[in-house]
Design a protein around this motif. Structure first.
Motif, PDB file in Angstrom:
ATOM      1  N   ILE A  15      27.436  17.097 -16.252  1.00 16.39           N
ATOM      2  CA  ILE A  15      28.770  17.676 -16.178  1.00 16.39           C
ATOM      3  C   ILE A  15      29.270  17.841 -17.604  1.00 16.39           C
ATOM      4  N   GLU A  16      30.373  18.564 -17.767  1.00 18.04           N
ATOM      5  CA  GLU A  16      30.948  18.734 -19.094  1.00 18.04           C
ATOM      6  C   GLU A  16      32.413  18.326 -19.040  1.00 18.04           C
ATOM      7  N   ALA A  17      32.865  17.638 -20.080  1.00 16.88           N
ATOM      8  CA  ALA A  17      34.264  17.223 -20.164  1.00 16.88           C
ATOM      9  C   ALA A  17      34.717  17.313 -21.615  1.00 16.88           C
ATOM     10  N   LYS A  18      35.965  17.679 -21.807  1.00 13.03           N
ATOM     11  CA  LYS A  18      36.549  17.712 -23.147  1.00 13.03           C
ATOM     12  C   LYS A  18      37.529  16.555 -23.256  1.00 13.03           C
ATOM     13  N   LEU A  19      37.388  15.750 -24.319  1.00 12.66           N
ATOM     14  CA  LEU A  19      38.225  14.577 -24.516  1.00 12.66           C
ATOM     15  C   LEU A  19      38.869  14.637 -25.894  1.00 12.66           C
ATOM     16  N   ASP A  20      40.006  13.969 -26.038  1.00  9.91           N
ATOM     17  CA  ASP A  20      40.647  13.852 -27.345  1.00  9.91           C
ATOM     18  C   ASP A  20      39.715  13.118 -28.298  1.00  9.91           C
ATOM     19  N   GLN A  21      39.774  13.474 -29.560  1.00 13.66           N
ATOM     20  CA  GLN A  21      38.912  12.878 -30.571  1.00 13.66           C
ATOM     21  C   GLN A  21      39.057  11.359 -30.635  1.00 13.66           C
ATOM     22  N   GLU A  22      40.285  10.852 -30.530  1.00 13.14           N
ATOM     23  CA  GLU A  22      40.502   9.400 -30.573  1.00 13.14           C
ATOM     24  C   GLU A  22      39.804   8.703 -29.410  1.00 13.14           C
ATOM     25  N   LEU A  23      39.863   9.315 -28.242  1.00 12.75           N
ATOM     26  CA  LEU A  23      39.215   8.725 -27.071  1.00 12.75           C
ATOM     27  C   LEU A  23      37.700   8.731 -27.242  1.00 12.75           C
ATOM     28  N   ILE A  24      37.158   9.790 -27.807  1.00 14.45           N
ATOM     29  CA  ILE A  24      35.718   9.866 -28.064  1.00 14.45           C
ATOM     30  C   ILE A  24      35.300   8.765 -29.035  1.00 14.45           C
ATOM     31  N   GLN A  25      36.083   8.536 -30.073  1.00 10.89           N
ATOM     32  CA  GLN A  25      35.751   7.484 -31.041  1.00 10.89           C
ATOM     33  C   GLN A  25      35.754   6.105 -30.384  1.00 10.89           C
ATOM     34  N   ARG A  26      36.754   5.864 -29.541  1.00  9.90           N
ATOM     35  CA  ARG A  26      36.810   4.575 -28.823  1.00  9.90           C
ATOM     36  C   ARG A  26      35.634   4.444 -27.867  1.00  9.90           C
ATOM     37  N   LEU A  27      35.292   5.539 -27.203  1.00  6.06           N
ATOM     38  CA  LEU A  27      34.142   5.549 -26.300  1.00  6.06           C
ATOM     39  C   LEU A  27      32.864   5.212 -27.060  1.00  6.06           C
ATOM     40  N   GLU A  28      32.672   5.823 -28.202  1.00  6.49           N
ATOM     41  CA  GLU A  28      31.474   5.562 -29.006  1.00  6.49           C
ATOM     42  C   GLU A  28      31.394   4.090 -29.419  1.00  6.49           C
ATOM     43  N   ARG A  29      32.521   3.526 -29.821  1.00  6.55           N
ATOM     44  CA  ARG A  29      32.532   2.108 -30.200  1.00  6.55           C
ATOM     45  C   ARG A  29      32.225   1.211 -28.998  1.00  6.55           C
ATOM     46  N   TYR A  30      32.771   1.563 -27.844  1.00  7.74           N
ATOM     47  CA  TYR A  30      32.512   0.768 -26.641  1.00  7.74           C
ATOM     48  C   TYR A  30      31.044   0.871 -26.236  1.00  7.74           C
ATOM     49  N   CYS A  31      30.467   2.047 -26.388  1.00  6.79           N
ATOM     50  CA  CYS A  31      29.038   2.222 -26.099  1.00  6.79           C
ATOM     51  C   CYS A  31      28.192   1.328 -27.004  1.00  6.79           C
ATOM     52  N   ARG A  32      28.539   1.274 -28.287  1.00  6.07           N
ATOM     53  CA  ARG A  32      27.811   0.394 -29.212  1.00  6.07           C
ATOM     54  C   ARG A  32      27.985  -1.066 -28.807  1.00  6.07           C
ATOM     55  N   PHE A  33      29.212  -1.424 -28.428  1.00  4.56           N
ATOM     56  CA  PHE A  33      29.501  -2.791 -27.993  1.00  4.56           C
ATOM     57  C   PHE A  33      28.632  -3.183 -26.801  1.00  4.56           C
ATOM     58  N   LEU A  34      28.479  -2.275 -25.841  1.00  2.00           N
ATOM     59  CA  LEU A  34      27.692  -2.549 -24.638  1.00  2.00           C
ATOM     60  C   LEU A  34      26.207  -2.253 -24.804  1.00  2.00           C
ATOM     61  N   ASP A  35      25.827  -1.628 -25.924  1.00  2.00           N
ATOM     62  CA  ASP A  35      24.458  -1.169 -26.131  1.00  2.00           C
ATOM     63  C   ASP A  35      24.033  -0.266 -24.975  1.00  2.00           C
TER      64      ASP A  35
END
Length: 69
Positions: A15-35
């Motif tokens: 699927i495709e979704a557009k997110l605010d840049q701040e939310l994407i940055q938080r998502l990326e950090r959470y992904c790293r946190f969870l590996d």
């Protein structure tokens, strides 16, 4: 303990979704946190939202055809 457990590998559909840049940055950090990858984290966050939303559960009961989508 995290809200989202480590990722299990499953078959997925794109699927495709557009997110605010701040939310994407938080998502990326959470992904790293969870590996874990973005797809998994987003899917788990949606599952949590669906499980906790009582109004959505009631809506599903009154719209039985919507569950098949």
């Amino acid at each position: 303990m995290s809200y989202i457990p480590k990722q299990e590998k499953r078959t997925r559909e794109r699927i495709e979704a557009k997110l605010d840049q701040e939310l994407i940055q938080r998502l990326e950090r959470y992904c790293r946190f969870l590996d874990s990858d973005r797809d998994y984290v987003i899917a788990q966050a949606l599952e949590i939202a669906f499980q906790k939303d009582k109004s959505f559960a009631e809506w599903l009961k009154s719209h039985p055809g919507a569950q098949a989508l």
